[in-house]
Design a protein around this motif. Structure first.
Motif, PDB file in Angstrom:
ATOM      1  N   ALA A  70       1.050  -1.114   0.172  1.00 30.95           N
ATOM      2  CA  ALA A  70      -0.311  -0.547  -0.139  1.00 30.95           C
ATOM      3  C   ALA A  70       0.876   0.780  -0.358  1.00 30.95           C
ATOM      4  O   ALA A  70       0.768   2.280  -0.797  1.00 30.95           O
ATOM      5  N   ILE A 325      -7.797   5.550  -2.288  1.00 29.07           N
ATOM      6  CA  ILE A 325      -8.431   4.714  -0.799  1.00 29.07           C
ATOM      7  C   ILE A 325      -9.397   4.174  -0.840  1.00 29.07           C
ATOM      8  O   ILE A 325      -9.734   5.995  -0.281  1.00 29.07           O
ATOM      9  N   ILE A 349      -6.679   0.969  -3.049  1.00 30.12           N
ATOM     10  CA  ILE A 349      -6.109   0.320  -1.709  1.00 30.12           C
ATOM     11  C   ILE A 349      -8.117   0.213  -0.514  1.00 30.12           C
ATOM     12  O   ILE A 349      -8.463   1.405  -0.817  1.00 30.12           O
ATOM     13  N   VAL A 363      -4.809  -3.690  -3.395  1.00 26.42           N
ATOM     14  CA  VAL A 363      -4.353  -4.080  -1.951  1.00 26.42           C
ATOM     15  C   VAL A 363      -5.805  -4.380  -1.129  1.00 26.42           C
ATOM     16  O   VAL A 363      -6.091  -2.782  -0.986  1.00 26.42           O
ATOM     17  N   ILE A 406      -0.186   3.049   8.078  1.00 25.09           N
ATOM     18  CA  ILE A 406      -0.174   3.413   6.942  1.00 25.09           C
ATOM     19  C   ILE A 406       0.671   4.971   6.878  1.00 25.09           C
ATOM     20  O   ILE A 406       1.671   5.252   6.082  1.00 25.09           O
TER      21      ILE A 406
END
Ligand code: SF4
Length: 410
Positions: A70, A325, A349, A363, A406
């Motif tokens: 990620a 995301i 992601i 991901v 993250i």
């Protein structure tokens, strides 16, 4: 040993019902006492969340590998977008804003029309408690589903003999008879903006004689204006059908202006209602974190608001972002079918407690459910923040923890 947990809040939709009884053996939910099938599904999700594993292009990997991939995708991206945030806790929404800020990304939710109107003219709103105790006229406009929602109706029930209430249903679908409404007013959806302006004119005493009303029968327009004048406390619930179309934000702005004008003489408020399975709240978190309720871009190092430019739908459809995301239990809320198709053209992601049907992110990072596995808070659709309980163990991190992992690895 079985334990009965009382007054659990369900975060399965905007209603945030907070009177649900859950029986648990300390590891799993055994029974949920609610008549709402959607709520049952939301609680049942807890049984499969622990079996979810991090994935890269569908292949199971460790959490560390998934986080590293990620981070790689984020570092390769020039124009990332953070979106979703429906069925997410306030903590996760706040962590998503912080990550967007760190990345210089754009952040937006699917509730574009509402937030655009909110930013432009503000919102005259109230809590459900006020509606229950004081409203003598309730108008459901494009919100027929809310009217037939048993939990919503229950939340407005009052034993007070002082409150005598009239319920009007407006919109295209209002011909669907329901025993809960006193009156139905059919309005052509493409004429709703004009109907609001005509109503404003009538309430201001402008003579519309000789001018045929558009989008609504003349007698119904006159009757509505007179009922608004006679009411001491009126409330509009505007639902998903009211917020459709390119001019949705203009309709919401016009309604806000109408309400402000009525307020000069008597009480009047509006509560916007999202679509089924969606929750509100991200717009509040964005507003108190950045000053703007949606469509915020951090590329210049500070928050910039431009709904025409930074709307998630537009960015995805015009291929102006190179990474998406997706955060939350319902991360595609508010996105059209066409926009969802565009999502497959760029790396993505996904962080949340369930995989999205027919969609494979690059991901996937699973998360537990705030409200079942983690304590937290969420906003009900009237803007009231409610606490969420954490009463079951999980092997997963919360969405907020994954976002922070993250952020720290970058
Ligand atoms: S109405 Fe919404 S919040 Fe209430 S139980 Fe059903 S899904 Fe949960």
């Amino acid at each position: 040993m079985k334990t009965l947990i009382e007054d659990v809040t369900c975060a399965g939709c905007y209603c945030a019902c907070d009177d649900i009884q859950v029986t648990s053996d300390g590891q799993q939910i055994q029974e949920v006492q609610t008549t709402c099938s959607q709520g049952q599904v939301w609680f049942e999700r807890a049984a499969i969340t622990d079996q979810l594993v991090p994935r890269i292009l569908g292949r199971p990997v460790s959490q560390k590998e998934a986080i590293e991939r990620a981070v790689e995708l984020i570092q390769q991206s020039l124009a990332p977008l953070v979106t979703g945030l429906s069925q997410s806790s306030t903590d996760a929404q706040r962590a998503a804003v912080a990550l967007a800020d760190q990345l210089g990304a754009t952040i937006d939710t699917g509730a574009a029309a509402v937030t655009r109107a909110l930013q432009q003219v503000g919102e005259a709103t109230c809590t459900l408690g006020e509606v229950r105790s004081r409203a003598d006229l309730i108008i459901y406009w494009g919100a027929a589903d809310l009217l037939v929602n048993a939990n919503h109706r229950q939340s407005l029930e009052t034993n007070s003999a002082e409150v005598s209430r009239k319920v009007i249903v407006m919109g295209e679908a209002c011909s669907r008879e329901t025993e809960f409404a006193d009156e139905y007013i059919q309005v052509e959806p493409e004429r709703e903006l004009e109907v609001i302006w005509q109503l404003r004119a009538l309430l201001k005493g402008v003579d519309l004689a000789g001018k045929e009303p558009v989008g609504i029968a003349e007698s119904e327009l006159q009757s509505l204006a007179s009922q608004l004048k006679q009411s001491k406390y009126s409330v509009f619930f505007t639902g998903p059908e009211f917020k459709q179309g390119a001019l949705a934000h203009r309709k919401l702005e016009a309604l806000s202006l109408l309400i402000k004008e009525i307020q000069s003489e008597r009480r009047c408020h509006a509560i916007t209602v999202p679509a089924a399975k969606e929750t509100k709240g991200a717009e509040h978190v964005l507003a108190w974190q950045t000053g703007y309720a949606a469509a915020v871009n951090f590329a210049s190092g500070f928050p910039r608001y431009s709904p025409g430019e930074y709307q998630a739908t537009r960015l995805l459809e015009q291929s102006e972002v190179d990474l998406c995301i997706l955060v939350g239990g319902n991360p595609q809320a508010g996105l059209s079918e066409q926009t969802i198709k565009c999502l497959s053209n760029i790396p993505s992601i996904q962080i949340g407690p369930a995989l999205i049907k027919d969609f494979q992110p690059h991901v996937f990072l699973p998360a537990g459910i705030t409200g079942i596995h983690f304590p937290g808070s969420m906003y009900r659709y009237d803007g009231t923040p409610l606490p969420l309980r954490g009463f079951l163990p999980t092997v997963q991190n919360s969405e907020a923890e994954v976002l922070i992992q993250i952020s720290k690895t970058l």
